[in-house]
Design a protein around this motif. Structure first.
Motif, PDB file in Angstrom:
ATOM      1  N   ALA A  48       3.893 -24.837   5.031  1.00  0.00           N
ATOM      2  CA  ALA A  48       2.933 -23.974   5.716  1.00  0.00           C
ATOM      3  C   ALA A  48       1.972 -24.628   4.543  1.00  0.00           C
ATOM      4  O   ALA A  48       1.023 -25.758   5.077  1.00  0.00           O
ATOM      5  CB  ALA A  48       2.991 -22.924   5.155  1.00  0.00           C
ATOM      6  N   ALA A  49       2.238 -25.129   3.145  1.00  0.00           N
ATOM      7  CA  ALA A  49       1.341 -25.908   2.823  1.00  0.00           C
ATOM      8  C   ALA A  49       1.216 -27.655   2.774  1.00  0.00           C
ATOM      9  O   ALA A  49       0.203 -27.911   3.122  1.00  0.00           O
ATOM     10  CB  ALA A  49       1.646 -25.591   1.125  1.00  0.00           C
ATOM     11  N   ALA A  50       2.438 -27.669   3.272  1.00  0.00           N
ATOM     12  CA  ALA A  50       2.457 -29.331   3.748  1.00  0.00           C
ATOM     13  C   ALA A  50       1.585 -28.932   5.091  1.00  0.00           C
ATOM     14  O   ALA A  50       0.949 -30.348   5.405  1.00  0.00           O
ATOM     15  CB  ALA A  50       3.898 -30.021   4.330  1.00  0.00           C
ATOM     16  N   GLY A  51       1.781 -28.717   6.358  1.00  0.00           N
ATOM     17  CA  GLY A  51       0.948 -28.600   7.298  1.00  0.00           C
ATOM     18  C   GLY A  51      -0.230 -28.233   6.804  1.00  0.00           C
ATOM     19  O   GLY A  51      -1.356 -29.164   7.621  1.00  0.00           O
ATOM     20  N   LEU A  52      -0.994 -27.864   5.854  1.00  0.00           N
ATOM     21  CA  LEU A  52      -2.501 -27.281   5.662  1.00  0.00           C
ATOM     22  C   LEU A  52      -2.578 -29.136   5.146  1.00  0.00           C
ATOM     23  O   LEU A  52      -3.476 -29.668   5.228  1.00  0.00           O
ATOM     24  CB  LEU A  52      -2.459 -25.865   4.905  1.00  0.00           C
ATOM     25  CG  LEU A  52      -4.061 -26.336   4.519  1.00  0.00           C
ATOM     26  CD1 LEU A  52      -4.593 -25.637   5.325  1.00  0.00           C
ATOM     27  CD2 LEU A  52      -3.439 -25.585   3.207  1.00  0.00           C
ATOM     28  N   TRP A  53      -1.793 -29.907   4.562  1.00  0.00           N
ATOM     29  CA  TRP A  53      -2.051 -30.936   3.744  1.00  0.00           C
ATOM     30  C   TRP A  53      -2.481 -31.722   4.999  1.00  0.00           C
ATOM     31  O   TRP A  53      -3.044 -32.947   4.334  1.00  0.00           O
ATOM     32  CB  TRP A  53      -0.726 -31.276   2.480  1.00  0.00           C
ATOM     33  CG  TRP A  53      -0.910 -32.306   1.924  1.00  0.00           C
ATOM     34  CD1 TRP A  53      -0.795 -33.257   2.400  1.00  0.00           C
ATOM     35  CD2 TRP A  53      -2.323 -32.955   0.906  1.00  0.00           C
ATOM     36  NE1 TRP A  53      -1.045 -34.766   1.155  1.00  0.00           N
ATOM     37  CE2 TRP A  53      -2.121 -33.854   0.678  1.00  0.00           C
ATOM     38  CE3 TRP A  53      -2.484 -31.645  -0.305  1.00  0.00           C
ATOM     39  CZ2 TRP A  53      -2.300 -34.549  -0.679  1.00  0.00           C
ATOM     40  CZ3 TRP A  53      -3.708 -32.447  -1.597  1.00  0.00           C
ATOM     41  CH2 TRP A  53      -3.449 -33.611  -1.430  1.00  0.00           C
ATOM     42  N   LEU A  54      -1.275 -31.677   5.818  1.00  0.00           N
ATOM     43  CA  LEU A  54      -1.575 -32.801   7.048  1.00  0.00           C
ATOM     44  C   LEU A  54      -2.540 -32.896   7.784  1.00  0.00           C
ATOM     45  O   LEU A  54      -3.579 -33.521   8.107  1.00  0.00           O
ATOM     46  CB  LEU A  54      -0.083 -33.038   7.518  1.00  0.00           C
ATOM     47  CG  LEU A  54       0.906 -33.215   6.632  1.00  0.00           C
ATOM     48  CD1 LEU A  54       2.334 -33.402   6.693  1.00  0.00           C
ATOM     49  CD2 LEU A  54       0.671 -35.423   6.153  1.00  0.00           C
ATOM     50  N   LEU A  55      -2.196 -31.310   8.065  1.00  0.00           N
ATOM     51  CA  LEU A  55      -2.838 -31.187   9.791  1.00  0.00           C
ATOM     52  C   LEU A  55      -4.903 -30.664   9.067  1.00  0.00           C
ATOM     53  O   LEU A  55      -5.619 -31.569   9.634  1.00  0.00           O
ATOM     54  CB  LEU A  55      -2.620 -30.261  10.348  1.00  0.00           C
ATOM     55  CG  LEU A  55      -1.592 -30.758  11.070  1.00  0.00           C
ATOM     56  CD1 LEU A  55      -0.992 -29.150  11.810  1.00  0.00           C
ATOM     57  CD2 LEU A  55      -1.547 -31.239  11.844  1.00  0.00           C
ATOM     58  N   ALA A  56      -5.183 -30.032   8.152  1.00  0.00           N
ATOM     59  CA  ALA A  56      -6.546 -29.720   7.962  1.00  0.00           C
ATOM     60  C   ALA A  56      -7.128 -30.387   7.372  1.00  0.00           C
ATOM     61  O   ALA A  56      -8.020 -30.491   7.383  1.00  0.00           O
ATOM     62  CB  ALA A  56      -5.965 -27.862   7.140  1.00  0.00           C
ATOM     63  N   LEU A  57      -6.247 -30.595   6.152  1.00  0.00           N
ATOM     64  CA  LEU A  57      -6.550 -31.738   5.219  1.00  0.00           C
ATOM     65  C   LEU A  57      -6.707 -33.066   5.172  1.00  0.00           C
ATOM     66  O   LEU A  57      -8.002 -34.069   4.794  1.00  0.00           O
ATOM     67  CB  LEU A  57      -6.787 -31.116   4.123  1.00  0.00           C
ATOM     68  CG  LEU A  57      -7.005 -30.065   3.210  1.00  0.00           C
ATOM     69  CD1 LEU A  57      -5.488 -29.827   1.762  1.00  0.00           C
ATOM     70  CD2 LEU A  57      -7.994 -29.242   2.920  1.00  0.00           C
ATOM     71  N   ARG A  59      -4.062 -35.620   4.554  1.00  0.00           N
ATOM     72  CA  ARG A  59      -3.617 -35.786   3.353  1.00  0.00           C
ATOM     73  C   ARG A  59      -2.835 -37.082   3.902  1.00  0.00           C
ATOM     74  O   ARG A  59      -2.241 -36.651   5.470  1.00  0.00           O
ATOM     75  CB  ARG A  59      -3.806 -35.682   2.696  1.00  0.00           C
ATOM     76  CG  ARG A  59      -5.107 -34.389   2.032  1.00  0.00           C
ATOM     77  CD  ARG A  59      -6.310 -35.637   1.381  1.00  0.00           C
ATOM     78  NE  ARG A  59      -7.276 -35.071   0.911  1.00  0.00           N
ATOM     79  CZ  ARG A  59      -7.528 -34.837  -0.417  1.00  0.00           C
ATOM     80  NH1 ARG A  59      -7.942 -36.331  -0.650  1.00  0.00           N
ATOM     81  NH2 ARG A  59      -8.821 -34.277  -0.009  1.00  0.00           N
ATOM     82  N   GLY A  60      -2.614 -37.335   2.983  1.00  0.00           N
ATOM     83  CA  GLY A  60      -1.235 -38.902   3.471  1.00  0.00           C
ATOM     84  C   GLY A  60       0.405 -38.164   3.766  1.00  0.00           C
ATOM     85  O   GLY A  60       0.262 -36.803   2.465  1.00  0.00           O
ATOM     86  N   VAL A  61       1.110 -38.176   4.405  1.00  0.00           N
ATOM     87  CA  VAL A  61       2.162 -37.858   4.553  1.00  0.00           C
ATOM     88  C   VAL A  61       3.477 -38.502   3.263  1.00  0.00           C
ATOM     89  O   VAL A  61       4.158 -37.789   3.193  1.00  0.00           O
ATOM     90  CB  VAL A  61       2.677 -38.853   5.849  1.00  0.00           C
ATOM     91  CG1 VAL A  61       4.757 -38.457   6.111  1.00  0.00           C
ATOM     92  CG2 VAL A  61       2.531 -38.471   6.686  1.00  0.00           C
ATOM     93  N   VAL A  62       3.382 -39.053   2.820  1.00  0.00           N
ATOM     94  CA  VAL A  62       3.894 -39.784   1.549  1.00  0.00           C
ATOM     95  C   VAL A  62       3.663 -38.853   0.455  1.00  0.00           C
ATOM     96  O   VAL A  62       4.323 -38.486  -0.031  1.00  0.00           O
ATOM     97  CB  VAL A  62       4.130 -41.813   0.896  1.00  0.00           C
ATOM     98  CG1 VAL A  62       4.248 -41.156  -0.374  1.00  0.00           C
ATOM     99  CG2 VAL A  62       4.206 -42.416   1.984  1.00  0.00           C
ATOM    100  N   SER A  63       2.729 -38.270   0.146  1.00  0.00           N
ATOM    101  CA  SER A  63       1.868 -37.728  -1.134  1.00  0.00           C
ATOM    102  C   SER A  63       2.530 -36.441  -0.479  1.00  0.00           C
ATOM    103  O   SER A  63       3.060 -35.553  -1.575  1.00  0.00           O
ATOM    104  CB  SER A  63       0.323 -37.438  -1.365  1.00  0.00           C
ATOM    105  OG  SER A  63      -0.434 -37.053   0.748  1.00  0.00           O
ATOM    106  N   ALA A  64       2.429 -35.785   0.539  1.00  0.00           N
ATOM    107  CA  ALA A  64       3.209 -34.327   0.988  1.00  0.00           C
ATOM    108  C   ALA A  64       4.308 -34.018   1.027  1.00  0.00           C
ATOM    109  O   ALA A  64       4.727 -33.451   0.393  1.00  0.00           O
ATOM    110  CB  ALA A  64       2.765 -34.213   2.378  1.00  0.00           C
ATOM    111  N   LEU A  65       5.235 -35.605   0.569  1.00  0.00           N
ATOM    112  CA  LEU A  65       6.585 -35.034   1.163  1.00  0.00           C
ATOM    113  C   LEU A  65       7.085 -35.578  -0.441  1.00  0.00           C
ATOM    114  O   LEU A  65       7.691 -34.202  -1.121  1.00  0.00           O
ATOM    115  CB  LEU A  65       6.852 -36.801   1.782  1.00  0.00           C
ATOM    116  CG  LEU A  65       7.465 -36.607   3.103  1.00  0.00           C
ATOM    117  CD1 LEU A  65       7.560 -38.078   3.594  1.00  0.00           C
ATOM    118  CD2 LEU A  65       7.969 -35.851   3.492  1.00  0.00           C
ATOM    119  N   LEU A  66       6.119 -35.915  -1.887  1.00  0.00           N
ATOM    120  CA  LEU A  66       6.603 -36.342  -2.997  1.00  0.00           C
ATOM    121  C   LEU A  66       6.051 -34.855  -3.565  1.00  0.00           C
ATOM    122  O   LEU A  66       7.116 -34.356  -4.196  1.00  0.00           O
ATOM    123  CB  LEU A  66       5.500 -37.074  -3.934  1.00  0.00           C
ATOM    124  CG  LEU A  66       5.882 -38.639  -3.545  1.00  0.00           C
ATOM    125  CD1 LEU A  66       5.062 -40.093  -3.694  1.00  0.00           C
ATOM    126  CD2 LEU A  66       7.102 -39.405  -3.963  1.00  0.00           C
TER     127      LEU A  66
END
Length: 83
Positions: A48-57, A59-66
């Motif tokens: 859920a946090a990664a989804g928020l990071w990617l879709l709402a904010l 932000r980048g995929v690499v930073s979400a994966l890290l």
């Protein structure tokens, strides 16, 4: 993968025969089965946090994966179930 993001966005909206549907299908075809094998509650919170990071904010995929990998490492070191 990250270097081709602008090309993938262009392919999705290009009129005529393009690879957009195939690219979108490939991403969904790999992401959905991976999401279905989550086995612990804390993993859903990371998703859920990664989804928020990617879709709402947006932000980048690499930073979400890290970040997700870092959370998983901390969870494993803390003794939470990871497998």
């Amino acid at each position: 993968m990250t270097g081709g993001a602008e090309h993938q966005a262009h392919a999705r909206y290009e009129p005529g025969p393009a690879a957009g549907p195939a690219v979108t299908g490939a991403v969904a075809g790999s992401a959905v089965p991976l999401a279905l094998v989550l086995g612990h509650v804390w993993q859903y919170a990371v998703l859920a946090a990664a989804g928020l990071w990617l879709l709402a904010l947006r932000r980048g995929v690499v930073s979400a994966l890290l970040a997700a990998g870092g959370v998983g490492l901390v969870a494993a070191l803390a003794g939470l179930p990871v497998g």
